[in-house]
Scaffold this motif. Structure first.
Motif, PDB file in Angstrom:
ATOM      1  N   ASN A 146       6.550  14.689   3.585  1.00  0.00           N
ATOM      2  CA  ASN A 146       7.464  15.899   2.960  1.00  0.00           C
ATOM      3  C   ASN A 146       8.200  16.300   1.775  1.00  0.00           C
ATOM      4  OD1 ASN A 146       9.087  18.762   4.306  1.00  0.00           O
ATOM      5  ND2 ASN A 146      10.901  17.733   3.973  1.00  0.00           N
ATOM      6  N   ARG A 147       8.594  14.945   0.949  1.00  0.00           N
ATOM      7  CA  ARG A 147       9.358  15.433  -0.682  1.00  0.00           C
ATOM      8  C   ARG A 147       7.599  16.041  -1.088  1.00  0.00           C
ATOM      9  NH1 ARG A 147      10.997  10.636  -1.641  1.00  0.00           N
ATOM     10  NH2 ARG A 147      12.921  11.293  -0.389  1.00  0.00           N
ATOM     11  N   SER A 148       6.546  15.358  -1.111  1.00  0.00           N
ATOM     12  CA  SER A 148       5.791  14.996  -2.173  1.00  0.00           C
ATOM     13  C   SER A 148       3.827  14.288  -1.573  1.00  0.00           C
ATOM     14  CB  SER A 148       5.673  14.502  -3.402  1.00  0.00           C
ATOM     15  OG  SER A 148       4.179  14.538  -3.948  1.00  0.00           O
ATOM     16  N   ASP A 149       3.404  14.986  -0.209  1.00  0.00           N
ATOM     17  CA  ASP A 149       2.038  15.227   0.323  1.00  0.00           C
ATOM     18  C   ASP A 149       1.137  14.608  -0.296  1.00  0.00           C
ATOM     19  OD1 ASP A 149       0.162  14.215   1.985  1.00  0.00           O
ATOM     20  OD2 ASP A 149       0.391  15.154   2.848  1.00  0.00           O
ATOM     21  N   PRO A 150       0.393  13.465  -0.862  1.00  0.00           N
ATOM     22  CA  PRO A 150      -0.486  13.498  -1.851  1.00  0.00           C
ATOM     23  C   PRO A 150      -1.675  14.619  -1.599  1.00  0.00           C
ATOM     24  CG  PRO A 150      -0.376  11.160  -0.978  1.00  0.00           C
ATOM     25  CD  PRO A 150       0.513  12.335   0.003  1.00  0.00           C
ATOM     26  N   ASP A 151      -2.338  14.454  -0.025  1.00  0.00           N
ATOM     27  CA  ASP A 151      -2.313  15.815   0.520  1.00  0.00           C
ATOM     28  C   ASP A 151      -2.065  17.132   0.176  1.00  0.00           C
ATOM     29  OD1 ASP A 151      -5.201  13.501   0.598  1.00  0.00           O
ATOM     30  OD2 ASP A 151      -3.954  13.834   2.777  1.00  0.00           O
ATOM     31  N   GLN A 152      -1.073  17.459  -0.191  1.00  0.00           N
ATOM     32  CA  GLN A 152      -0.300  18.694   0.068  1.00  0.00           C
ATOM     33  C   GLN A 152      -0.296  19.173   1.503  1.00  0.00           C
ATOM     34  OE1 GLN A 152       1.120  19.739  -2.118  1.00  0.00           O
ATOM     35  NE2 GLN A 152       1.010  17.627  -3.192  1.00  0.00           N
ATOM     36  N   ARG A 153      -0.536  18.427   2.176  1.00  0.00           N
ATOM     37  CA  ARG A 153      -1.012  18.789   3.587  1.00  0.00           C
ATOM     38  C   ARG A 153       1.029  18.979   4.386  1.00  0.00           C
ATOM     39  NH1 ARG A 153      -3.324  15.763   5.786  1.00  0.00           N
ATOM     40  NH2 ARG A 153      -5.927  16.807   5.360  1.00  0.00           N
TER      41      ARG A 153
ATOM     42  N   MET B  73      18.673   2.308   7.977  1.00  0.00           N
ATOM     43  CA  MET B  73      17.062   2.765   7.616  1.00  0.00           C
ATOM     44  C   MET B  73      16.026   1.691   7.147  1.00  0.00           C
ATOM     45  SD  MET B  73      16.567   6.312   7.418  1.00  0.00           S
ATOM     46  CE  MET B  73      17.330   7.363   7.931  1.00  0.00           C
ATOM     47  N   VAL B  74      14.504   1.747   7.204  1.00  0.00           N
ATOM     48  CA  VAL B  74      14.497   0.641   6.881  1.00  0.00           C
ATOM     49  C   VAL B  74      14.444   0.287   5.319  1.00  0.00           C
ATOM     50  CG1 VAL B  74      12.257  -0.806   6.848  1.00  0.00           C
ATOM     51  CG2 VAL B  74      12.775   0.175   8.533  1.00  0.00           C
ATOM     52  N   GLU B  75      15.134  -0.605   4.375  1.00  0.00           N
ATOM     53  CA  GLU B  75      14.521  -0.328   3.043  1.00  0.00           C
ATOM     54  C   GLU B  75      12.954  -1.352   2.818  1.00  0.00           C
ATOM     55  OE1 GLU B  75      17.990  -1.960   1.596  1.00  0.00           O
ATOM     56  OE2 GLU B  75      19.300  -0.250   2.119  1.00  0.00           O
ATOM     57  N   GLY B  76      12.515  -1.274   2.053  1.00  0.00           N
ATOM     58  CA  GLY B  76      11.233  -1.961   1.253  1.00  0.00           C
ATOM     59  C   GLY B  76      10.238  -0.800   0.283  1.00  0.00           C
ATOM     60  N   VAL B  77       9.647  -1.681   0.498  1.00  0.00           N
ATOM     61  CA  VAL B  77       8.160  -0.944  -0.611  1.00  0.00           C
ATOM     62  C   VAL B  77       7.250  -0.802   1.007  1.00  0.00           C
ATOM     63  CG1 VAL B  77       6.359  -1.228  -1.852  1.00  0.00           C
ATOM     64  CG2 VAL B  77       8.673  -2.502  -2.400  1.00  0.00           C
ATOM     65  N   PHE B  78       6.599   0.396   1.048  1.00  0.00           N
ATOM     66  CA  PHE B  78       5.233   0.747   1.277  1.00  0.00           C
ATOM     67  C   PHE B  78       3.897   0.935   1.442  1.00  0.00           C
ATOM     68  CE2 PHE B  78       9.253   3.228   3.046  1.00  0.00           C
ATOM     69  CZ  PHE B  78       9.825   1.637   3.525  1.00  0.00           C
ATOM     70  N   ARG B  79       3.399   0.532   1.851  1.00  0.00           N
ATOM     71  CA  ARG B  79       1.864   0.799   1.310  1.00  0.00           C
ATOM     72  C   ARG B  79       1.381   2.184   2.815  1.00  0.00           C
ATOM     73  NH1 ARG B  79      -3.155  -1.064   3.147  1.00  0.00           N
ATOM     74  NH2 ARG B  79      -2.328  -2.217   4.305  1.00  0.00           N
ATOM     75  N   ASN B  80       0.806   2.985   2.302  1.00  0.00           N
ATOM     76  CA  ASN B  80       0.053   4.106   3.179  1.00  0.00           C
ATOM     77  C   ASN B  80      -1.681   3.838   3.273  1.00  0.00           C
ATOM     78  OD1 ASN B  80       2.361   5.137   3.192  1.00  0.00           O
ATOM     79  ND2 ASN B  80       1.890   7.066   1.400  1.00  0.00           N
ATOM     80  N   ILE B  81      -2.227   3.962   4.075  1.00  0.00           N
ATOM     81  CA  ILE B  81      -3.246   4.152   4.706  1.00  0.00           C
ATOM     82  C   ILE B  81      -3.596   5.523   5.436  1.00  0.00           C
ATOM     83  CG2 ILE B  81      -5.983   3.220   5.144  1.00  0.00           C
ATOM     84  CD1 ILE B  81      -4.561   0.620   5.202  1.00  0.00           C
ATOM     85  N   VAL B  82      -4.647   6.085   4.998  1.00  0.00           N
ATOM     86  CA  VAL B  82      -5.460   7.485   5.671  1.00  0.00           C
ATOM     87  C   VAL B  82      -5.991   7.271   6.316  1.00  0.00           C
ATOM     88  CG1 VAL B  82      -5.358   9.236   3.663  1.00  0.00           C
ATOM     89  CG2 VAL B  82      -4.734   9.962   6.301  1.00  0.00           C
TER      90      VAL B  82
END
Length: 370
Positions: A207-214, A1-10
């Motif tokens: 899947n754990r916690s979508d900010p948009d709850q989709r 798996m890739v380790e690190g900090v991720f940033r989301n842009i939707v």
């Protein structure tokens, strides 16, 4: 798996341009209507991996970023917007999809099987929309990934990353010997596999916690399928070998790396697809995989197909491709083949050879051990 900090842009629409300069298209082109029972939603994300530099950027602090577009079973509201095929590109602005932009996830679908798409070299994620919409209409969640330097990528802020010319095989190489082909593709295969690792980690987060709850609690991440086209097929093969949650692997004119082929390292029934015209040049390469497979493997040979018949491009721009197969028929067969394979392998529905026996252009055989 890739380790690190991720940033989301939707963002809600496709934003990549085609690398190919196209002829003028008809006034409008509508993609084939999906055959399944569910309406289809789509949404697109940018995901950044702080553990890897952006080798395509001159700014040393930029991190590698991928674009991932979802198609999923949806429950569209009356005022939901029809999704654009690609709103930025003049080449594709007149193409109509069957998806709804940012629709809610269909409430009756739980633990939906995920299917990852690894596009071919120089190819954009959205060119597989017909295949993705059909799979989503059958209850799958499809995620197609733009990989910088491998494919042609335009980000939401307008940054364009063209395919790295160093990943284009020189004339004559693809005819063998395949030791050189395998060596040539080692770097982009490693890059693409790490990109898919990043995407899978982000899917876990959604899947754990979508900010948009989709997608919260909607994704079945333990039984995953993957489809790769051309170089994407090689990347998909490496990813399959690395992860036992992948239970279905299909590839169109893409073959796993040498150690996987000769070592028989993929222990699930796979689907290898090749056009009849390409087969004479690729048969030894395929045999190295099929003969060493520890389980039965489907080998599908498609008459009159071209390398890009599984994409939307010949359907949208038929005058740009001289494949013998009618572009619409090519897409009809491609989606029947892939959807039947993933339904069988991931959901235990149907029999691949029996379900597709009436398609004249398709010859499916099985190889390897039972």
């Amino acid at each position: 798996m890739v380790e690190g900090v991720f940033r989301n842009i939707v963002y809600g629409a496709s934003t990549a341009l085609s690398i190919t300069v196209m002829n003028a298209q008809a006034d409008s082109v509508r993609l084939l209507e999906p055959r399944g029972t569910y309406a289809v939603g789509t949404v697109t994300y940018e995901w950044q991996d702080f553990s890897r530099p952006a080798e395509y950027s001159a700014y040393p602090e930029d991190r590698r970023t991928v674009v991932a577009q979802f198609w999923y079973p949806a429950n569209p509201a009356p005022d939901d917007q029809q999704a654009s095929y690609n709103p930025i590109s003049e080449d594709y602005r007149k193409v109509s999809t069957n998806s709804f932009l940012r629709s809610g996830f269909h409430t009756s679908v739980e633990n939906a099987n995920l299917i990852l798409f690894a596009p071919g070299r120089g190819t954009e994620r959205f060119l597989y929309t017909t295949l993705a919409e059909d799979l989503a209409s059958h209850g799958f969640v499809v995620v197609s990934v733009d990989m910088p330097s491998i494919g042609y990528v335009i980000f939401g802020d307008g940054l364009i990353v063209k395919p790295d010319s160093g990943f284009r095989p020189p004339p004559g190489m693809m005819g063998g010997p395949y030791e050189k082909v395998d060596q040539f593709f080692e770097l982009p295969t490693a890059m693409g596999t790490a990109d898919l690792d990043l995407v899978y980690e982000k899917l876990i987060d959604l899947n754990r916690s979508d900010p948009d709850q989709r997608f919260t609690g909607r994704l079945g991440l333990d039984t995953v399928g993957i489809f790769g086209h051309s170089l994407g097929g090689r990347i998909a093969g490496r990813f399959t070998t690395d992860h036992d949650f992948v239970k279905a692997y299909a590839a169109m004119e893409g073959i796993p790396p040498r150690d996987i082929r000769y070592g028989g390292k993929i222990g699930i029934p796979t689907l290898m697809i090749c056009s009849k015209g390409t087969l004479p040049y690729a048969i030894e390469n395929y045999k190295s995989y099929l003969d060493n497979s520890p389980v039965s493997t489907y080998f599908a040979v498609l008459d009159d197909f071209g390398h890009n018949s599984v994409t939307d491009n010949p359907f949208i721009y038929p005058d740009r491709f001289n494949y013998p197969i009618d572009p619409e028929e090519g897409l009809q067969i491609s989606r029947k083949l892939l959807t039947a394979y993933f339904l069988g392998q991931l959901k235990g529905r149907g029999d691949l050879q029996e379900d597709l026996k009436d398609i004249e252009q398709l010859n499916i055989s099985t190889h390897g051990k039972n």
